[in-house]
Design an enzyme around this catalytic site. Structure first.
Site, PDB file in Angstrom:
ATOM      1  NE  ARG A  77      -1.719  46.663 -24.941  1.00  0.00           N
ATOM      2  CZ  ARG A  77      -2.310  46.706 -26.136  1.00  0.00           C
ATOM      3  NH1 ARG A  77      -2.860  45.640 -26.625  1.00  0.00           N
ATOM      4  NH2 ARG A  77      -2.360  47.828 -26.845  1.00  0.00           N
ATOM      5  CB  THR A  78      -2.128  50.729 -19.075  1.00  0.00           C
ATOM      6  OG1 THR A  78      -0.983  50.377 -19.839  1.00  0.00           O
ATOM      7  CG2 THR A  78      -1.687  51.183 -17.700  1.00  0.00           C
ATOM      8  CE  LYS A 107       0.496  77.947 -19.626  1.00  0.00           C
ATOM      9  NZ  LYS A 107      -0.498  77.992 -20.700  1.00  0.00           N
ATOM     10  NE  ARG A 128      -0.981  55.312 -20.433  1.00  0.00           N
ATOM     11  CZ  ARG A 128      -0.825  54.237 -21.201  1.00  0.00           C
ATOM     12  NH1 ARG A 128      -1.385  54.196 -22.389  1.00  0.00           N
ATOM     13  NH2 ARG A 128      -0.110  53.221 -20.781  1.00  0.00           N
ATOM     14  CG  HIS A 156       4.170  52.534 -18.840  1.00  0.00           C
ATOM     15  ND1 HIS A 156       3.336  52.201 -17.793  1.00  0.00           N
ATOM     16  CD2 HIS A 156       3.515  52.175 -19.977  1.00  0.00           C
ATOM     17  CE1 HIS A 156       2.235  51.666 -18.289  1.00  0.00           C
ATOM     18  NE2 HIS A 156       2.313  51.640 -19.602  1.00  0.00           N
TER      19      HIS A 156
HETATM   20  C1  NCD Z   1       2.956  51.311 -24.061  1.00  0.00           C
HETATM   21  C2  NCD Z   1       2.797  52.740 -23.570  1.00  0.00           C
HETATM   22  O1  NCD Z   1       1.664  53.217 -23.429  1.00  0.00           O
HETATM   23  O2  NCD Z   1       3.823  53.349 -23.329  1.00  0.00           O
HETATM   24  N1  NCD Z   1       1.744  50.614 -24.088  1.00  0.00           N
HETATM   25  C3  NCD Z   1       1.328  49.996 -22.957  1.00  0.00           C
HETATM   26  O3  NCD Z   1       1.161  50.594 -21.907  1.00  0.00           O
HETATM   27  N2  NCD Z   1       1.190  48.676 -23.021  1.00  0.00           N
HETATM   28  C4  NCD Z   1       3.694  51.181 -25.330  1.00  0.00           C
HETATM   29  C5  NCD Z   1       3.227  51.959 -26.518  1.00  0.00           C
HETATM   30  O4  NCD Z   1       2.242  52.688 -26.506  1.00  0.00           O
HETATM   31  O5  NCD Z   1       3.905  51.816 -27.554  1.00  0.00           O
END
Ligand code: NCD
Length: 329
Positions: A77-78, A107, A128, A156
């Protein structure tokens, strides 16, 4: 907002928003950057993005702008919502998703070089990464804005923004609500970010988890010190009747060092239609997704199940953030 004017002059989308654009040129690393004033601005812009997408699919605001989307941890999704957001704003994306093996960020290797390379091509970086603090390190080295799309068990922020926006869109207010968070409150970064963001509002907080997955003590102390009505429990039945928002999370398997411990807690909760019989008629069930059994599929039919509408809101929030970071407003 006049839709015809936007065709001629996309930047008109910023006109008449409440307050100045504080996000232009800024990194988005943590929810501590947000307050009621700039949240109101961002949510108003996100609502305009919804209108633009629903009426004509997008707007040419970020033509010739490029986003580098660097994902060193799995994401559906992200990553796809950032890509869709950039493209619906007329920009384009360099997606970096291969499972790169890299040495520890602490490091000072590898990540800074990757960031300094990609920013030669791009105008904004979305990152990420499995280590807490990695987005801040990237931002330290980058000249272009960095947006944190999850730094290990840390934060997040863009998820928390879309979560808060969802509560507002679904229930019309945030003040006065009882928000219950259920599941892995220890490692769940979305829980950490959303809890902090909620401290801008007048809410009651309920934390529901097994003992080993309790909310981190420093965060709990922060909530208590700020004077909030807050309670912890192991049993979701203790909170189901009072909850306006039931925010359910997955047990974060990848953060466990001892998999036997994971096995003990992985099936601790399941939200079912039976449980929801005890809930208010006007409440919502949320989940950042992916779910791995915490909410039964039968719940999806319940109008209170808001998690796919929540996914959709991620598009509007990320469009608003990219626009605000890349345009003076
Ligand atoms: C979440 C994450 O990556 O922290 N997912 C997301 O971004 N929608 C939640 C998860 O992975 O459980």
């Amino acid at each position: 907002m006049n839709r015809e004017v936007l065709l001629e002059r996309p930047a008109a989308i910023f006109e008449g928003l409440p307050g100045p654009n504080e996000f232009y040129g800024q990194d988005i690393l943590a929810v501590s950057q947000f307050n009621r004033r700039n949240l109101e601005y961002l949510f108003a812009l996100a609502e305009r993005m919804r209108d633009v997408v629903e009426t004509r699919g997008g707007i040419d605001l970020l033509r010739h702008k490029v986003l580098a989307a660097i994902f060193y941890e799995p994401s559906t999704r992200t990553s796809s919502s950032f890509i869709a957001a950039m493209e619906r704003l007329g920009g384009s994306v360099i997606p970096i998703t291969q499972g790169v093996q890299f040495s520890s960020v602490s490091k000072g290797e590898s990540l800074p070089d990757t960031i300094r390379t990609l920013e030669q091509y791009a105008d904004v970086i979305v990152l990420r990464h499995p280590e807490k603090g990695s987005a801040a390190i990237a931002a330290h080295y980058a000249e272009k804005p960095v947006i944190n799309a999850g730094d290990g068990p840390g934060e997040h922020p863009t998820q928390a923004l879309l979560d808060l926006f969802t509560i507002l869109e679904e229930l019309g207010t945030i003040d006065g609500l009882t928000v219950a968070m259920v599941g892995d409150l220890r490692y769940g970064r979305t829980v950490h970010s959303l809890t902090e963001l909620l401290l801008n509002y007048d809410v009651r907080l309920r934390f529901v988890s097994p003992e080993i997955l309790r909310i981190p003590l420093d965060l709990m102390n922060k909530v208590r010190d700020a004077g909030y009505d807050v309670r912890e429990t192991y049993d979701v039945h203790d909170v189901i009747e009072e909850a306006d928002v039931l925010y359910v999370t997955r047990v974060q398997k990848e953060r466990f060092t001892d998999l036997a411990q994971y096995e003990q807690v992985k099936d601790y909760y399941e939200i079912t239609p039976e449980l929801l019989k005890h809930a208010k008629e006007r409440m919502i069930v949320m989940h950042p997704l992916p779910r791995v059994g915490e909410i039964s599929y039968e719940v999806d039919k319940d109008p209170r199940a808001a998690y796919f509408r929540q996914v959709r809101n991620g598009l509007y929030i990320r469009m608003a953030l990219l626009a605000a970071v890349l345009c003076p407003g």
